[in-house]
Design a protein around this motif. Structure first.
Motif, PDB file in Angstrom:
ATOM      1  N   LYS A 120       0.826  -1.206   0.000  1.00  0.00           N
ATOM      2  CA  LYS A 120       0.000   0.000   0.000  1.00  0.00           C
ATOM      3  C   LYS A 120       0.864   1.263   0.000  1.00  0.00           C
ATOM      4  N   LYS A 121       1.930   1.230   0.807  1.00  0.00           N
ATOM      5  CA  LYS A 121       2.798   2.396   0.889  1.00  0.00           C
ATOM      6  C   LYS A 121       3.528   2.618  -0.446  1.00  0.00           C
ATOM      7  N   ALA A 122       4.008   1.519  -1.032  1.00  0.00           N
ATOM      8  CA  ALA A 122       4.729   1.623  -2.303  1.00  0.00           C
ATOM      9  C   ALA A 122       3.807   2.183  -3.383  1.00  0.00           C
ATOM     10  N   LYS A 123       2.551   1.726  -3.370  1.00  0.00           N
ATOM     11  CA  LYS A 123       1.587   2.170  -4.373  1.00  0.00           C
ATOM     12  C   LYS A 123       1.348   3.673  -4.245  1.00  0.00           C
ATOM     13  N   LYS A 124       1.245   4.130  -3.002  1.00  0.00           N
ATOM     14  CA  LYS A 124       1.024   5.542  -2.731  1.00  0.00           C
ATOM     15  C   LYS A 124       2.197   6.383  -3.246  1.00  0.00           C
ATOM     16  N   GLU A 125       3.398   5.811  -3.140  1.00  0.00           N
ATOM     17  CA  GLU A 125       4.598   6.541  -3.565  1.00  0.00           C
ATOM     18  C   GLU A 125       4.856   6.381  -5.060  1.00  0.00           C
ATOM     19  N   GLY A 126       4.021   5.568  -5.708  1.00  0.00           N
ATOM     20  CA  GLY A 126       4.223   5.314  -7.130  1.00  0.00           C
ATOM     21  C   GLY A 126       5.411   4.407  -7.387  1.00  0.00           C
ATOM     22  N   ALA A 127       5.801   3.648  -6.379  1.00  0.00           N
ATOM     23  CA  ALA A 127       6.918   2.718  -6.527  1.00  0.00           C
ATOM     24  C   ALA A 127       6.377   1.297  -6.645  1.00  0.00           C
ATOM     25  N   THR A 128       7.249   0.349  -6.967  1.00  0.00           N
ATOM     26  CA  THR A 128       6.824  -1.040  -7.005  1.00  0.00           C
ATOM     27  C   THR A 128       7.397  -1.748  -5.790  1.00  0.00           C
ATOM     28  N   ILE A 129       6.729  -2.837  -5.407  1.00  0.00           N
ATOM     29  CA  ILE A 129       7.168  -3.580  -4.229  1.00  0.00           C
ATOM     30  C   ILE A 129       8.232  -4.599  -4.626  1.00  0.00           C
ATOM     31  N   TRP A 130       8.238  -5.013  -5.901  1.00  0.00           N
ATOM     32  CA  TRP A 130       9.160  -6.062  -6.349  1.00  0.00           C
ATOM     33  C   TRP A 130      10.186  -5.463  -7.317  1.00  0.00           C
ATOM     34  N   ASN A 131      11.226  -4.883  -6.774  1.00  0.00           N
ATOM     35  CA  ASN A 131      12.253  -4.296  -7.632  1.00  0.00           C
ATOM     36  C   ASN A 131      13.634  -4.826  -7.253  1.00  0.00           C
ATOM     37  N   ASN A 132      14.635  -4.285  -7.896  1.00  0.00           N
ATOM     38  CA  ASN A 132      15.998  -4.734  -7.669  1.00  0.00           C
ATOM     39  C   ASN A 132      16.357  -4.753  -6.188  1.00  0.00           C
ATOM     40  N   ALA A 133      16.063  -3.660  -5.482  1.00  0.00           N
ATOM     41  CA  ALA A 133      16.462  -3.559  -4.071  1.00  0.00           C
ATOM     42  C   ALA A 133      15.666  -4.519  -3.183  1.00  0.00           C
ATOM     43  N   SER A 134      14.344  -4.630  -3.427  1.00  0.00           N
ATOM     44  CA  SER A 134      13.549  -5.495  -2.553  1.00  0.00           C
ATOM     45  C   SER A 134      13.906  -6.967  -2.779  1.00  0.00           C
ATOM     46  N   LYS A 135      14.229  -7.324  -4.028  1.00  0.00           N
ATOM     47  CA  LYS A 135      14.640  -8.706  -4.302  1.00  0.00           C
ATOM     48  C   LYS A 135      15.904  -9.049  -3.524  1.00  0.00           C
ATOM     49  N   LYS A 136      16.863  -8.121  -3.560  1.00  0.00           N
ATOM     50  CA  LYS A 136      18.121  -8.351  -2.840  1.00  0.00           C
ATOM     51  C   LYS A 136      17.874  -8.437  -1.343  1.00  0.00           C
ATOM     52  N   MET A 137      17.000  -7.538  -0.834  1.00  0.00           N
ATOM     53  CA  MET A 137      16.698  -7.528   0.595  1.00  0.00           C
ATOM     54  C   MET A 137      16.115  -8.871   1.027  1.00  0.00           C
ATOM     55  N   VAL A 138      15.145  -9.364   0.250  1.00  0.00           N
ATOM     56  CA  VAL A 138      14.503 -10.629   0.597  1.00  0.00           C
ATOM     57  C   VAL A 138      15.510 -11.781   0.533  1.00  0.00           C
ATOM     58  N   ALA A 139      16.348 -11.782  -0.514  1.00  0.00           N
ATOM     59  CA  ALA A 139      17.331 -12.860  -0.666  1.00  0.00           C
ATOM     60  C   ALA A 139      18.291 -12.884   0.526  1.00  0.00           C
ATOM     61  N   GLU A 140      18.748 -11.715   0.941  1.00  0.00           N
ATOM     62  CA  GLU A 140      19.691 -11.638   2.067  1.00  0.00           C
ATOM     63  C   GLU A 140      19.023 -12.041   3.381  1.00  0.00           C
ATOM     64  N   LEU A 141      17.752 -11.668   3.531  1.00  0.00           N
ATOM     65  CA  LEU A 141      17.002 -12.010   4.741  1.00  0.00           C
ATOM     66  C   LEU A 141      16.783 -13.519   4.828  1.00  0.00           C
ATOM     67  N   LEU A 142      16.534 -14.118   3.652  1.00  0.00           N
ATOM     68  CA  LEU A 142      16.164 -15.531   3.616  1.00  0.00           C
ATOM     69  C   LEU A 142      17.305 -16.472   3.979  1.00  0.00           C
ATOM     70  N   ILE A 143      18.540 -16.080   3.695  1.00  0.00           N
ATOM     71  CA  ILE A 143      19.664 -17.004   3.939  1.00  0.00           C
ATOM     72  C   ILE A 143      19.722 -17.430   5.412  1.00  0.00           C
ATOM     73  N   PRO A 144      19.862 -16.481   6.370  1.00  0.00           N
ATOM     74  CA  PRO A 144      19.865 -16.912   7.774  1.00  0.00           C
ATOM     75  C   PRO A 144      18.523 -17.510   8.206  1.00  0.00           C
ATOM     76  N   LEU A 145      17.434 -16.992   7.635  1.00  0.00           N
ATOM     77  CA  LEU A 145      16.109 -17.457   8.035  1.00  0.00           C
ATOM     78  C   LEU A 145      15.913 -18.940   7.698  1.00  0.00           C
ATOM     79  N   LEU A 146      16.345 -19.329   6.506  1.00  0.00           N
ATOM     80  CA  LEU A 146      16.197 -20.729   6.111  1.00  0.00           C
ATOM     81  C   LEU A 146      17.106 -21.617   6.954  1.00  0.00           C
TER      82      LEU A 146
END
Lengths: 218, 99
Positions: free
Chosen positions: A104-130
């Protein structure tokens, strides 16, 4: 004339800085996502406590190991499995709401939720999490449920520290607090659920409010 | 001494080309949609500016695939990095010099 050149240059530098930041960090992370995740965790913890109390008159007696219980008893295994389902449910609800508020926040800002930075963030978060997921599963199989809150807190915190490179750097400090709580919970037997509740409930809500006041409010 | 304004790179007069360079200098590589999400620009316009930067050897185009879909990514070249950094320096100089 000179003043005009100066203003144009200043604006250009500001634009450059903005693009550099937006392209390398995911800034749409909403404070409400944290508040939602925290509230979900609190609700989950209350349900877990009710389940524990059902198992024993005083679950603390068991966790302090002042009473022993038969871990092979079917009732006990049933409660453990209920715990696992509850935990997965809490994870799903927290994640779904978290993604929703950030979307919702990204939409309000006219940004996308799935971009280069968010993909990297999720990938980095997932390594220790898994890795944490594997640890928790192994400990569960071995009947060492007592250590699971510590594992959840520590590995989740490491995931946040890792992923914070690609989002607001405040997240790094939340990660450090989670790791610290995880370490503490290794030594204070009987307070696993309480520390889990502080880490996933209270801290998320506090951080969500801080992030909201700092970045979302304006 | 050359005036700071003369040190500005003509190629970076365009807001879009500046945007592309800003994004690529802080990222290992980005694809077309990443750039489009960062800069307010039409597809055709973005493609034209990318081509200009590529022709000047400031960025490099890598054609790849994700499954069957093409995935073209862009990286900044050493020359592009040097040129963009000196452009930034010139901008800073303009701001600091005039007072």
């Amino acid at each position: 004339m000179q003043q005009e050149e100066k203003n144009i240059s200043l604006q250009t530098l500001k634009d450059i800085h903005g693009i550099m930041e937006r392209s390398s960090r995911f800034l749409s992370l909403s404070g409400w996502s944290g508040v939602w995740a925290g509230c979900t965790a609190l609700a989950g913890a209350l349900a877990a406590r009710a389940m524990l109390l059902q198992l024993h008159d005083s679950y603390r007696d068991y966790y302090h190991q002042t009473v022993s219980i038969d871990k092979t008893a079917p009732e006990y295994r049933q409660v453990v499995m209920n715990f696992v389902w509850l935990a997965l449910g809490v994870l799903f609800v927290a994640l779904a709401g978290g993604v929703y508020f950030t979307w919702k926040k990204a939409k309000k800002e006219g940004a996308t939720i799935w971009n280069n930075a968010s993909k990297k963030m999720v990938a980095e978060l997932l390594i220790p999490l898994l890795a944490g997921g594997v640890f928790a599963t192994a400990f569960l199989i071995e009947g060492l449920e007592l250590y699971i809150p510590a594992i959840c807190l520590a590995f989740y915190g490491l995931g946040l520290i890792n992923g914070s490179k690609y989002t607001r750097s405040d997240i790094k400090y939340l990660g450090m607090l989670e790791v610290a709580l995880g370490c503490v919970s290794l030594f204070v037997r009987g307070y696993g659920l309480l520390l889990w509740t502080i880490g996933f409930g209270i801290l998320h809500i506090l951080y969500g409010i801080i992030m909201w006041r700092k970045y979302d409010k304006a | 001494m050359k005036k700071a304004i003369e040190q500005l790179n003509k190629l970076f007069d365009s807001r879009i080309r500046i945007g592309i360079m800003s994004a690529l200098i802080v990222n290992e590589s980005l694809n077309f949609n990443d750039l489009k999400g960062l800069i307010d620009v039409t597809d055709g316009n973005l493609a034209t500016h990318i081509k200009t930067l590529e022709e000047n050897n400031y960025i490099k185009v890598h054609k790849g695939f994700i499954g069957k879909k093409t995935n073209t990514t862009y990286t900044i070249t050493r020359a592009g990095e040097v040129a963009f950094k000196s452009h930034l320096k010139a901008l800073e100089k303009i701001i600091n010099d005039i007072n």
